[in-house]
Write a protein that holds these residues in place. Structure first.
Motif, PDB file in Angstrom:
ATOM      1  N   LEU B 175       0.827  -1.206   0.000  1.00  0.00           N
ATOM      2  CA  LEU B 175       0.000   0.000   0.000  1.00  0.00           C
ATOM      3  C   LEU B 175       0.861   1.256   0.000  1.00  0.00           C
ATOM      4  N   HIS B 176       1.879   1.200   0.809  1.00  0.00           N
ATOM      5  CA  HIS B 176       2.761   2.366   0.865  1.00  0.00           C
ATOM      6  C   HIS B 176       3.322   2.693  -0.496  1.00  0.00           C
ATOM      7  N   SER B 177       3.828   1.705  -1.155  1.00  0.00           N
ATOM      8  CA  SER B 177       4.434   1.997  -2.455  1.00  0.00           C
ATOM      9  C   SER B 177       3.379   2.399  -3.462  1.00  0.00           C
ATOM     10  N   TYR B 178       2.227   1.810  -3.345  1.00  0.00           N
ATOM     11  CA  TYR B 178       1.167   2.158  -4.295  1.00  0.00           C
ATOM     12  C   TYR B 178       0.736   3.603  -4.110  1.00  0.00           C
ATOM     13  N   LEU B 179       0.671   3.965  -2.856  1.00  0.00           N
ATOM     14  CA  LEU B 179       0.136   5.294  -2.568  1.00  0.00           C
ATOM     15  C   LEU B 179       1.148   6.407  -2.717  1.00  0.00           C
ATOM     16  N   CYS B 180       2.392   6.059  -2.481  1.00  0.00           N
ATOM     17  CA  CYS B 180       3.336   7.167  -2.417  1.00  0.00           C
ATOM     18  C   CYS B 180       3.425   7.908  -3.741  1.00  0.00           C
ATOM     19  N   GLU B 181       3.065   7.183  -4.808  1.00  0.00           N
ATOM     20  CA  GLU B 181       3.022   7.897  -6.068  1.00  0.00           C
ATOM     21  C   GLU B 181       1.728   8.677  -6.206  1.00  0.00           C
ATOM     22  N   LYS B 182       0.688   8.062  -5.733  1.00  0.00           N
ATOM     23  CA  LYS B 182      -0.604   8.674  -6.000  1.00  0.00           C
ATOM     24  C   LYS B 182      -0.923   9.802  -5.029  1.00  0.00           C
ATOM     25  N   LEU B 183      -0.643   9.496  -3.833  1.00  0.00           N
ATOM     26  CA  LEU B 183      -1.153  10.408  -2.813  1.00  0.00           C
ATOM     27  C   LEU B 183      -0.210  10.365  -1.628  1.00  0.00           C
ATOM     28  N   PRO B 184       0.514  11.375  -1.470  1.00  0.00           N
ATOM     29  CA  PRO B 184       1.461  11.343  -0.349  1.00  0.00           C
ATOM     30  C   PRO B 184       0.761  11.584   0.981  1.00  0.00           C
ATOM     31  N   TYR B 185       1.477  11.403   1.982  1.00  0.00           N
ATOM     32  CA  TYR B 185       1.009  11.744   3.319  1.00  0.00           C
ATOM     33  C   TYR B 185      -0.196  10.955   3.765  1.00  0.00           C
ATOM     34  N   VAL B 186      -0.263   9.813   3.253  1.00  0.00           N
ATOM     35  CA  VAL B 186      -1.369   8.973   3.718  1.00  0.00           C
ATOM     36  C   VAL B 186      -0.832   7.951   4.694  1.00  0.00           C
ATOM     37  N   THR B 187      -1.533   7.848   5.751  1.00  0.00           N
ATOM     38  CA  THR B 187      -1.125   6.877   6.760  1.00  0.00           C
ATOM     39  C   THR B 187      -1.659   5.491   6.413  1.00  0.00           C
TER      40      THR B 187
END
Lengths: 243, 285
Positions: B175-187
């Motif tokens: 999830l972290h890697s998926y999100l870090c491109e899409k949407l930063p700062y998500v816990t």
């Protein structure tokens, strides 16, 4: 129904074991006799032909019985009755014949049979019979080395004229090639390949009547002159007309 | 025709006729060696090659095979349909994803209304867990449920501890890697459901929408992202969960608010009381 279950079991065993069949039949002689008596409306005992017929019928019942046919003894009784009816019809056709064994009205103490001229001397006949018996006993012994019995052979015998003749051809071929017979006696096996090749008879036919052919081939070996004499028609190609 | 008697039995005899035929007949007082002219031939059923007895046992064999099939086919077919684990994904919308042993998604259920909206028209057919999570995340972003500073909590419910441990780590990093491109700062938080029991709750904006009892370390404060290690936190949480004391968790990430807070505690954005709160039970709300 325990008894019925036992009977059925015995019947099924008797189908394939000839000794067991004999035993079973012997055990039911009283039954067989009483059935015959019922039919004849007169006492039936061992001397009567009907007795023999009824015994044979019981044997037929053993061979033909299936569980689906109901209670065995009822089935057997039906077969006995059926055969006795057949027999009496056949006898009726020949009615007017008198028994050979009836006593002569001459009060000669000799039966009719005695007064009839025989083809052969009685003594000769007896001797021949003895010798025949001997041959048959030997034949039976040799056959058992091949693990076959007369009953087996009778079951295995071709019923149709056509098959009978074809087997006859194979037997003739073997009779003319003594070495084939020797090989057979030696190996205790039927030299099927040679037979097929030599007689040009279909293998299938010969295979189907294997035991029969074995017996007939043994007869072609040394020592069965009388029997072969009886079979005079076998070696005659097609001209031997039997009724 | 003359017949030579070759064998005698009580009930029949075998004779040989002149054409070479052996015949079973009635035994009319014959003796072996006799030559007779009149016989009563026996009437036997045509001896065809008998149907082998083996026919009957083949029936039994086939029947048993059929029975076994009936037993095993359901197992084979439906084995894949057994729920091996459930993943509760909570952003605001909360949904449950059921997976089988093969990591295929068997079912998705919305737990709250937002969840229903989220998964409306979403098909999970033939997708594995990660793919479904990705797609749901996309949907959530698209539908505006998940924004920057948002938080995603995955609560894993399964009997299979191995699976649990493996998935915790893998899903987290996934999830972290998926999100870090899409949407930063998500816990992103991935925990074992045994430590927190998800319940349906109304949607809260970037709030910890998990049930009151959940002491999961999912920080309301979403500043933190990857620095969190869910594993650690879950361990911390578990200690606290049992106690149910709103005491501050011993381990606390500096930026994060305490892992445990009283059930109805508002998110910490509002309070800076964190450190002060030893008995925060009834403090807020």
């Amino acid at each position: 129904m325990q008894k019925e279950h036992q009977i059925v079991k015995a019947v099924y065993l008797a189908k394939t074991d000839s000794q067991k069949a004999d035993d079973l039949i012997r055990a039911y002689i009283p039954f067989i006799r009483s059935e015959a008596t019922k039919f004849l409306s007169r006492p039936c005992d061992q001397q009567d032909d009907e007795y023999s017929i009824a015994m044979m019928a019981f044997y037929e019942a053993i061979m033909g019985y299936e569980r689906e046919k109901g209670i065995f003894l009822k089935y057997a009784a039906m077969i006995i009755r059926s055969r006795l009816i057949d027999y009496s019809r056949k006898e009726a056709k020949h009615s007017g014949n008198i028994s050979l064994y009836e006593e002569n009205s001459n009060e000669d103490d000799r039966t009719l049979a005695d007064t009839l001229a025989d083809d052969r001397d009685i003594i000769e006949e007896t001797v021949t019979r003895e010798a025949t018996c001997q041959e048959i006993a030997e034949l039976s012994a040799v056959m058992s080395e091949f693990s076959i019995s007369f009953s087996d052979v009778a079951d295995n015998c071709p019923k149709q004229e056509r098959s009978l003749l074809r087997c006859g051809a194979a037997i003739r071929y073997a009779a003319e090639n003594k070495d084939l017979l020797q090989e057979m006696l030696r190996t205790k096996k039927l030299p099927m390949n040679r037979l097929v090749e030599g007689s040009k008879v279909e293998r299938k036919t010969l295979e189907r009547h294997r035991k029969y052919i074995l017996a007939m081939l043994i007869i072609q070996t040394n020592g069965y002159e009388i029997i072969r004499g009886h079979l005079k028609n076998v070696l005659r190609k097609k001209e031997g007309v039997q009724e | 025709m003359k017949y030579l008697v070759v064998e005698c039995h009580p009930a029949y005899a075998v004779v040989l006729d002149e054409s070479g035929k052996f015949i079973k007949t009635a035994n009319m007082h014959y003796k072996v060696g006799d030559t007779v002219t009149h016989i009563v031939e026996m009437n036997l059923p045509e001896t065809k090659p008998k149907p082998k007895i083996s026919f009957k046992w083949i029936n039994t064999l086939v029947a048993s095979a059929a029975c076994l099939l009936f037993v095993f086919i359901p197992m084979l077919l439906f084995g894949g349909r057994t729920v091996h684990a459930s993943v509760y994904m909570t952003i605001n919308p909360q949904i449950r994803i059921d997976v089988n042993e093969e990591n295929q998604v068997l079912d998705i259920q919305a737990i709250n209304d937002d969840g229903t909206l989220l998964i409306k028209d979403f098909s999970y057919k033939n997708k594995d867990l990660e793919k479904v999570l990705d797609e749901l995340l996309d949907l959530a972003i698209q539908k505006d449920y998940l924004k920057e500073d948002g938080k995603i909590t995955l609560s894993l419910d399964t009997e299979d501890d191995e699976w649990l441990e493996a998935k915790k780590a893998s899903l987290d990093s996934h999830l972290h890697s998926y999100l870090c491109e899409k949407l930063p700062y998500v816990t992103v938080v991935v925990i074992d459901s045994k430590e927190s029991i998800p319940e349906s709750s109304s949607a809260h904006e970037s709030e910890n929408s998990f049930n009151e009892e959940s002491k999961e370390e999912s920080m309301d404060v979403s500043e933190d992202e990857s620095s969190q290690t869910p594993n650690d936190e879950s361990m911390d949480v578990s200690e606290d969960v049992s106690s149910d004391i709103p005491s501050d968790a011993p381990v606390e990430k500096p930026n994060n608010s305490r892992p445990n807070h009283p059930p109805h505690h508002d998110d910490d954005d509002d309070n800076d009381d964190d450190d002060d709160d030893d008995d925060d039970d009834g403090d807020d709300d």
